[in-house]
Scaffold this motif. Sequence first.
Motif, PDB file in Angstrom:
ATOM      1  N   MET A  72      -9.955 -14.997 -29.145  1.00  8.52           N
ATOM      2  CA  MET A  72      -9.498 -14.344 -27.783  1.00  8.52           C
ATOM      3  C   MET A  72     -10.625 -14.752 -26.891  1.00  8.52           C
ATOM      4  SD  MET A  72      -7.962 -10.808 -28.458  1.00  8.52           S
ATOM      5  CE  MET A  72      -6.782 -10.616 -29.666  1.00  8.52           C
ATOM      6  N   PRO A  73     -10.361 -15.100 -25.687  1.00  2.00           N
ATOM      7  CA  PRO A  73     -11.516 -15.353 -24.531  1.00  2.00           C
ATOM      8  C   PRO A  73     -12.311 -13.921 -24.142  1.00  2.00           C
ATOM      9  CG  PRO A  73      -9.617 -15.379 -23.615  1.00  2.00           C
ATOM     10  CD  PRO A  73      -9.088 -15.405 -25.153  1.00  2.00           C
ATOM     11  N   LEU A  74     -13.571 -14.127 -24.004  1.00  6.90           N
ATOM     12  CA  LEU A  74     -14.174 -12.849 -23.492  1.00  6.90           C
ATOM     13  C   LEU A  74     -13.489 -12.266 -22.315  1.00  6.90           C
ATOM     14  CD1 LEU A  74     -16.979 -11.427 -23.718  1.00  6.90           C
ATOM     15  CD2 LEU A  74     -17.647 -12.976 -21.699  1.00  6.90           C
ATOM     16  N   VAL A  75     -13.242 -11.052 -22.211  1.00  6.46           N
ATOM     17  CA  VAL A  75     -12.808 -10.043 -20.998  1.00  6.46           C
ATOM     18  C   VAL A  75     -13.736  -9.902 -19.943  1.00  6.46           C
ATOM     19  CG1 VAL A  75     -11.293  -8.453 -20.445  1.00  6.46           C
ATOM     20  CG2 VAL A  75     -10.912  -9.556 -22.737  1.00  6.46           C
ATOM     21  N   PRO A  76     -13.821 -10.560 -18.953  1.00  6.66           N
ATOM     22  CA  PRO A  76     -15.173 -10.148 -18.149  1.00  6.66           C
ATOM     23  C   PRO A  76     -14.872  -8.598 -17.385  1.00  6.66           C
ATOM     24  CG  PRO A  76     -13.596 -11.654 -17.163  1.00  6.66           C
ATOM     25  CD  PRO A  76     -13.061 -11.651 -18.247  1.00  6.66           C
ATOM     26  N   ALA A  77     -15.859  -7.872 -17.340  1.00  7.81           N
ATOM     27  CA  ALA A  77     -15.742  -6.526 -16.880  1.00  7.81           C
ATOM     28  C   ALA A  77     -15.444  -6.406 -15.290  1.00  7.81           C
ATOM     29  CB  ALA A  77     -17.013  -6.059 -16.882  1.00  7.81           C
ATOM     30  N   PRO A  78     -14.732  -5.564 -14.964  1.00 10.05           N
ATOM     31  CA  PRO A  78     -14.314  -5.405 -13.440  1.00 10.05           C
ATOM     32  C   PRO A  78     -15.722  -5.421 -12.736  1.00 10.05           C
ATOM     33  CG  PRO A  78     -12.865  -4.249 -14.960  1.00 10.05           C
ATOM     34  CD  PRO A  78     -14.065  -4.692 -15.877  1.00 10.05           C
ATOM     35  N   THR A  79     -15.854  -5.972 -11.615  1.00 12.11           N
ATOM     36  CA  THR A  79     -16.995  -5.728 -10.899  1.00 12.11           C
ATOM     37  C   THR A  79     -16.605  -4.736  -9.575  1.00 12.11           C
ATOM     38  OG1 THR A  79     -16.150  -7.833  -9.710  1.00 12.11           O
ATOM     39  CG2 THR A  79     -17.356  -7.998 -11.432  1.00 12.11           C
ATOM     40  N   SER A  80     -15.580  -4.515  -9.003  1.00 15.56           N
ATOM     41  CA  SER A  80     -15.298  -3.693  -8.114  1.00 15.56           C
ATOM     42  C   SER A  80     -14.846  -2.379  -8.426  1.00 15.56           C
ATOM     43  CB  SER A  80     -14.055  -4.288  -7.122  1.00 15.56           C
ATOM     44  OG  SER A  80     -13.098  -4.487  -7.970  1.00 15.56           O
ATOM     45  N   PRO A  81     -14.944  -1.402  -7.623  1.00 16.19           N
ATOM     46  CA  PRO A  81     -14.593   0.139  -7.876  1.00 16.19           C
ATOM     47  C   PRO A  81     -13.188  -0.160  -8.357  1.00 16.19           C
ATOM     48  CG  PRO A  81     -15.592  -0.106  -5.829  1.00 16.19           C
ATOM     49  CD  PRO A  81     -15.419  -1.244  -6.196  1.00 16.19           C
ATOM     50  N   ILE A  82     -13.060   0.914  -9.592  1.00 20.70           N
ATOM     51  CA  ILE A  82     -11.475   1.076  -9.998  1.00 20.70           C
ATOM     52  C   ILE A  82     -10.757   1.793  -9.216  1.00 20.70           C
ATOM     53  CG2 ILE A  82     -10.538   1.618 -12.097  1.00 20.70           C
ATOM     54  CD1 ILE A  82     -12.868   1.738 -13.674  1.00 20.70           C
ATOM     55  N   ASP A  83      -9.538   0.896  -8.925  1.00 18.48           N
ATOM     56  CA  ASP A  83      -8.497   1.583  -7.896  1.00 18.48           C
ATOM     57  C   ASP A  83      -7.268   1.063  -8.320  1.00 18.48           C
ATOM     58  OD1 ASP A  83      -7.094   2.658  -5.868  1.00 18.48           O
ATOM     59  OD2 ASP A  83      -7.811   1.266  -4.265  1.00 18.48           O
ATOM     60  N   ILE A  84      -6.603   1.977  -9.041  1.00 14.75           N
ATOM     61  CA  ILE A  84      -5.277   1.438  -9.755  1.00 14.75           C
ATOM     62  C   ILE A  84      -3.878   2.290  -9.243  1.00 14.75           C
ATOM     63  CG2 ILE A  84      -4.008   1.631 -11.971  1.00 14.75           C
ATOM     64  CD1 ILE A  84      -6.856   1.157 -13.241  1.00 14.75           C
TER      65      ILE A  84
END
Length: 362
Positions: free
Chosen positions: A60-72
């Motif tokens: 599997m490819p590396l999953v890059p970390a989210p860079t912005s505030p988490i807003d779901i």
Amino acid sequence: MSVRSAAFIILLAATVSQAQKVTDPHASIVDVSARQTKLQSTTDPLLRDAIKHLRSCVAMPLVPAPTSPIDIPHHYLNGSNGPTNPAEAAATRIYGAFENRITAGMNQYVATGNHAESACALAQLDAWAHAKALLNYDPKESSQAWFQVEWTLSSAGTTDSVLVNDATLDPAQQARVTAWLDIAAHKLISYEKPGDGNNHHYWRALAATSIGVTASDNALFQFGIDTYQQAISQLDNNGAFPLEMARHERAIHYQGFALQPLIVIAEFATRQGIDLYAYQSHKRTLRDAILFYGHAIDNPSLVKPYSSETQLAGFGSSDFAPFRFYTERFGPEGIPSSILNALKHPTEATRIGGNTTILAAR
């Protein structure tokens, strides 16, 4: 950290001296070496099938970390039931990919002893540790962000509890990951308020328990133990969680969703010499909740006293994944057919460590 958050953590730490502590930071969700020995020589068709169909972290490819505030966005379009929000599914896809990759590597390591797979899982965790992921959110602005963090931390904590047993892995990476998870878990529970007590409370407790073990953090570990005991005290005479029964057409589903973290907390506690399965309140134990769930799937009319809505069906592998641990420990006697039939096939839920057939089936 806010004054309220700091006071909460100090209160947790103050209670540890009166209660249980982590005795073995390497006692993961399973006895890793014993499990590897079992799986590498197994001829059991169910286990062989589970091993054959495991995913690979390396592939599997590396999953890059989210860079912005988490807003779901909220999971439901309106309130706490009814149609779900497709925007939430899109926003959480990255977290699902992360959970899939780390548990795939961990499961492969348990099943095959492949150090490249365990190294891949740790590298994926370390990438998010470097980015300080799962720390940039505020439940007041996005409650769904808080919920997502509890689930992803549960997956990461359970995964890392296995990886710390691989002596070939980079100790510097492992130290960074453990330190990051410890900080993230403390932030997660710092938002707790008196009276919190539904499935989200239990999921935060699993994150705290799993990470508390690996980090030898007794405050986190104690939070998990206390939450488990609180959950048992909330069971009614039928073995139902009243707050989950209030979830309308999804009452049965939420009963099961609440059980997932509680069963895994009990497994972690058992590995530390604490028998939470035996813990009872008003003559109720976790088994009563498990039996109610299974019987309600077989006979949804059991939920009518709580909810008049027709219950949603469609239970899948992840709904039954935690019961693999329970039935392997206590046997199938008395367990409802809905659960036993599901366990005839491999079961998987990334938030509790991935493939539970690999982790627990005998």
